[in-house]
Each structure stands twice: as C-alpha cells, then as structure tokens.
Write a protein that holds these residues in place. Sequence first.
Motif, PDB file in Angstrom:
ATOM      1  N   TRP A  26       0.842  -1.213   0.000  1.00  0.00           N
ATOM      2  CA  TRP A  26       0.000   0.000   0.000  1.00  0.00           C
ATOM      3  C   TRP A  26       0.875   1.260   0.000  1.00  0.00           C
ATOM      4  O   TRP A  26       0.669   2.184  -0.782  1.00  0.00           O
ATOM      5  N   SER A  30       1.772   4.062  -3.344  1.00  0.00           N
ATOM      6  CA  SER A  30       1.293   5.443  -3.231  1.00  0.00           C
ATOM      7  C   SER A  30       2.430   6.388  -2.818  1.00  0.00           C
ATOM      8  O   SER A  30       2.875   7.219  -3.609  1.00  0.00           O
ATOM      9  N   TYR A  31       2.925   6.236  -1.580  1.00  0.00           N
ATOM     10  CA  TYR A  31       3.989   7.140  -1.127  1.00  0.00           C
ATOM     11  C   TYR A  31       5.290   6.883  -1.874  1.00  0.00           C
ATOM     12  O   TYR A  31       6.066   7.796  -2.109  1.00  0.00           O
ATOM     13  N   ALA A  34       4.383   6.688  -6.527  1.00  0.00           N
ATOM     14  CA  ALA A  34       3.649   7.853  -7.023  1.00  0.00           C
ATOM     15  C   ALA A  34       4.249   9.172  -6.541  1.00  0.00           C
ATOM     16  O   ALA A  34       4.066  10.196  -7.190  1.00  0.00           O
ATOM     17  N   ILE A  35       4.973   9.162  -5.394  1.00  0.00           N
ATOM     18  CA  ILE A  35       5.470  10.452  -4.878  1.00  0.00           C
ATOM     19  C   ILE A  35       7.002  10.457  -4.737  1.00  0.00           C
ATOM     20  O   ILE A  35       7.706  11.070  -5.531  1.00  0.00           O
ATOM     21  N   LEU A  36       7.517   9.749  -3.733  1.00  0.00           N
ATOM     22  CA  LEU A  36       8.932   9.896  -3.400  1.00  0.00           C
ATOM     23  C   LEU A  36       9.856   9.305  -4.466  1.00  0.00           C
ATOM     24  O   LEU A  36      10.907   9.870  -4.762  1.00  0.00           O
ATOM     25  N   ARG A  38       9.139   8.898  -7.611  1.00  0.00           N
ATOM     26  CA  ARG A  38       8.771   9.262  -8.976  1.00  0.00           C
ATOM     27  C   ARG A  38       9.979   9.680  -9.828  1.00  0.00           C
ATOM     28  O   ARG A  38      10.086   9.257 -10.982  1.00  0.00           O
ATOM     29  N   ALA A  56       0.204   7.617  -9.636  1.00  0.00           N
ATOM     30  CA  ALA A  56      -0.502   8.642  -8.867  1.00  0.00           C
ATOM     31  C   ALA A  56      -1.963   8.736  -9.283  1.00  0.00           C
ATOM     32  O   ALA A  56      -2.828   9.004  -8.457  1.00  0.00           O
ATOM     33  N   SER A  60      -2.145   3.343  -8.309  1.00  0.00           N
ATOM     34  CA  SER A  60      -2.316   3.158  -6.870  1.00  0.00           C
ATOM     35  C   SER A  60      -3.737   2.692  -6.557  1.00  0.00           C
ATOM     36  O   SER A  60      -3.932   1.773  -5.778  1.00  0.00           O
TER      37      SER A  60
END
Lengths: 86, 589
Positions: A26, A30-31, A34-36, A38, A56, A60
């Motif tokens: 999970w 996502s974290y 999609a974010i860190l 990327r 993102a 996810s």
Amino acid sequence: MADDKQNAAAYWQANVRLITWSLVVWALVSYGFAILLRPMLAGIPVGGTDLGFWFAQQGSILTFIAIIFHYAWRLNKLDKEFGVEE
Amino acid sequence: MSQFAINLIFVGASFALYIGIAIWARAGSTKEFYVAGGGVNPITNGMATAADWMSAASFISMAGLIAAGGYANSTFLMGWTGGYVLLAMLLAPYLRKFGKFTVPDFIGDRFYSRGARLTAVICLIIMSVTYVIGQMTGAGVAFSRFLEVSSAAGIWIAAAIVFLYAVFGGMKGITYTQVAQYVVLIVAYTIPAVFISLQITGNPIPPLGLFGTHVESGMPLLEKLDEVVRELGFRDYTADVDNKLNMVLFTLSLMIGTAGLPHVIIRFFTVPKVADARWSAGWTLIFIALLYLTAPAVASMARLNLVNTIYPEGPTADALAYADRPEWVKTWEQTGLIRWEDKNNDGRIQMYNDANAAFAPTAQARGWNGNELTVNNDILVLANPEIANLPPWVIGLIAAGGIAAALSTAAGLLLAISSAISHDLIKNIINPNISEKNEMMAARISMAGAILLATYLGLNPPGFAAQVVALAFGIAAASLFPALMMGIFSKRVNDKGAIAGMLAGLISTLVYIFTYLGWFFIPGTNMLANTPDNWLFGVSPLSFGAIGAIINFAVAYAVSLATEEPPQEIQDLVESVRTPKGAGAALDH
C-alpha cells in the motif's frame, strides 16, 4: 481453554503479518512509486508521461483494490484453517 | 422541449424513485433504524457506501481541482481511496464483530469510560455537522443552476426530500436510496466522460484515453496538454512537486481521515458477517474507483477543451473574441462562476498565468495586461456536457447526478449525527432505561433536528464553509482513527491513555489549523499568514491531521504505560473482537 488461547494468539499473529505485508505494498505504490520514487521512475514512459504519474492517477487505486480482495481472500482462508470462522 | 423541462423530468424522476424506496423500506425497530437490520448484502452495502462516501466534493469539485493542479492534486485521488485499505484491514471487520450500533459505542465500551464516549460523540458531531454544510450548499448550487429556482429554495427542497426518507427509513431507507443514488450518479458522471474521451482521443474508455493519443495533433494527450499550458505560462500538467514531505503528509491525512469517518464506518455494521465486512470494503472501493478512475481523465480533457475554446487557433495565436464566446460561457457568467474583465481593452479573452515572472515578458510582447478570465473549478464537471456540445438530456442527467451525490452523503452524515445523539447521549449517558419505542422517537426527532440545523447552516453558510472539509478530515485523522485502531490492536491502552491521546491529537490539530486560518476561522485572527514559507517544516494546515494522529498514538501509549493495565474483562473484549467466531448480528446492549 489454553489451546483455544494459543490458537487465537497464532491466528492474530498470522493476521498481523498479513496486514503488515499488505501495508508495505500500500505504501510502496502510493507514497513510494507515485510520490517519493517518482524521479527514479521518470525514465519509464507511459502514454505521454512517466510511470510515477500513472501510479498517482490510476495505478495506486487499482493496487488498493487488489490489496483488499487479496487480504479478504487470504484471511477468510486463515479463518477456516484456525477454525475461528463464523 | 426546453432544457429546463428536461432537467425537471430527470431530477423529478430521480426524486420519485427515492421517495418510492423510502415508503417501501420503512424502519420498524431501532436495529433497522441504526443498522438496517444487519442483513445487507456486502455488494449492496458496497454500492451504498460508495454513494455515502462520494459527496458533492467528489462529484462536482474533484475533477476541477485535478484540472487546475495536475499531478500535484493526485493527492485527492490516492488519499480518498487509500483509506479503504486501512478500513478493510484495521477497523471494519473488528468493529462489525464488536456488534454495536455506533462508533462512540465501541470507544465507550473498550475504554470503559463515559468521558471517552463523550469525547468521541463531540468529535463526531463537529466533523459531521461541518461536512453536511458543504452537501447542503452543493445541492443548493445544483438546484439553482439547473432548475432555475433560488439557491435557498433549492436547499429547502433538498432538506424535504432527505427528511422523507431519512426520518422514516433510518439506515434501512438510507441504504436502499443510496444504492439508487449510486446508479444515478455514476451514470451521470460516466456518459459525458465517454463522449468527451471519444471526441478528444478516439477511445471510448476515459481512463485509457487519458494515456492515449490526442486525435487532432497525433501527440500523446498528456504531452499535448503539457505543451499548451506551458505556452500560457502555467506549470506543466504532469510536473513533479518540490515539497514532497507535504504531499506525503497530505495524502496520509486524507487516507486516515477517510478511514476514521464515522458515517462511513457505521455502514459496515449493516452486513451479516465479519467476512462480509472485509469483502464489502473491497466492493466499495471498486464502485468508488469507477468514478475516481474517470475523474483524472475528465480533468485533463476538460482543461485541454477549455484552452482550445479560448484559443481556437492554438495558444500562440489570437485569443477568442468576447463577442464570439460560446453559449455555455454566457450561461455560467450569469452564476458569477465565470468572470471576464477586459484588462487590455482588445475585446478578446486572454487566459494565462500572470503570476509567473518568467512569462511576463512574453505576455507583455503580446500586449496582454493580466489574466482576464476567472473560472471557478467547481463548474468543470457541471459544464462539461455543454462544453462538449452534448445533447440536452445529458445535462439533465448531470443535474440529477450532482444532486444524488449531495443528498446521499448528507443522509449518511445525518444518520451518524442522530444515532450519536439518541443512542450515545440519550440512551447511554442520560437515560439508560429508555424504552426501544422512545429511543426510536428520540432518533427520529434528533434526525429532524439535525436536518433543520443543516438547512439553517446551508442557508447561512459560515464564511469558512470551504475550509471546513479540511477540518473534518483533520479531526477524523487525529482523534477517532487512532483511538479505534489502538482499541483493537493494543490490549495495553487504557481509558486515561485513550482520552489523553484523543484530546492531544484533536487540540494540536485545531491549534495548527487555527494558527494559519484564524481562530474558529474568524478572518484576521490568524497568527501567521497561510503561506508555504510560514508553515512548520513546510507542512500545510491541511496536511497536519497525520501529525495529529502520530501525537495521539504517542500520548496514548505514554499515558497508558504510566498508569494501570485495563481490567481483565476489557482485555477479553479485545481478544473477542480479533476473531470472527461467535459474532451475531449487530446487537443492542
């Protein structure tokens, strides 16, 4: 009675292990993706942009659905294995 | 037939359906009123939960937010779906096993304390009331735009409809109405999206169109979009964000806030078995995903459509003359949600990013004197069918869908409020000897009272209406979610720890939000300006819920370890909620 208690403790331990692994996935999609992470995935093109953007806005959510159904399926099997189902 | 008549038919038919269901599904007992009798099929419950969860914000505002913010606002997509993973694994099945009617029920029993129950009731009421204001005003906007009544009349109509099925049907009436509302809202959202995706990308499935090819230019859609917005001085649509910490915390706050919303949690009390609660969370997310996978496609295509409307020859050529503006711009101008101001007196509509210093010389060279077009994000979904020139019945459908989204969420929130008052306050704290018949009456009266309060606040929205949703999520994340999770996953956390934790999480979150947005949102009373340079470690007030949750966990553990263990019967209670065996249907005390 003691057996019952041990059995319940083992069932709970198996459940917590399953939850922990599910939460790792999970957080990763996502974290992580999609974010860190990327920028690290920027080299992988997906339809006019990169893999991080896809995670993102779509990846996810699709993974979240898979996690819940996998968890429900696995835990319902564990319920039967440990004889604690309704 | 006029557009007005068509809208009236669509909205009227959907109302007739809801009222018919309300008459069929009347509640006869407190169990039916609070948890629909506990016999709802997990797929049906999933659909009802999806409608309960997807509010006016999801239906009307979210695509507009993503269109404006691009990648940076993916936060809403992940945050409002990822919470269901937490709900499915950390809360829903165990609370279903516990088998009572409300969220404060569990907190009150598990932490063997009236104080804990009362704290939970207060948090629940603050969150649900603030949240319901947004639904009433959202329904009012949809009514006033599509049915040509005043927004106040719209809010009264909405209140009357909700009154009919929520007061008589309770959870039972609400559940089956929400299923109908889900169908209305998802059809209304999907049909225009399919048409627009076909027009722009040639692909009838919007989520595939998003990563497909822009038919006109032959370029990938997102590359084309990046290019046109860049030429107007905006950030690339797919551009990465610099403040990753804030993006992570904001997403986390929305996720744990979603999992901690009582009106969503109580929906899982209605399924027959513990295993059903697990499956039902999965079905809920599938039904939510049908909208949430379409929304980012709608967002990018609508943004491109908007630029193409204003710059028919492309963003490097002349802008549209105001006299030639399309019909939909004129209709929305009347609502004040689109505004044009001819700053350089050339009679054309220039839309660009005038806050971008690097773009200023280009704008000056083109004789532009500031951005002239203000478009409210909220109109994007509602105006979409008009922008894409779709037939009038699609517009009628969108009107019914927007109203369905607002009403279904409002009803769920009102039920959470009324059960907290009649069950937790009246039955469990004030008068434990109340008969079932009188408790039902109390539940109906508090439901009616809650509707009146919501109507009043919808008619006289406090100036801070836009900010309160952030407050609702912040409180859910910082107070209820950690208390519920610790109640299940720790046998050591006791009454004192839980209360101290909830208060610490709640107060720290409120103080942080009020510091930047003003005490009780009164303008001018904020101690620091709400700008990124002032935020502590770059954490925005919207993102603070996750920190509040961490504070709650830490304080609860520290206080519990310093005080005595919970009594044996409470430890046995925790043992029993952890295994599905022996669960009955949701029970009264």
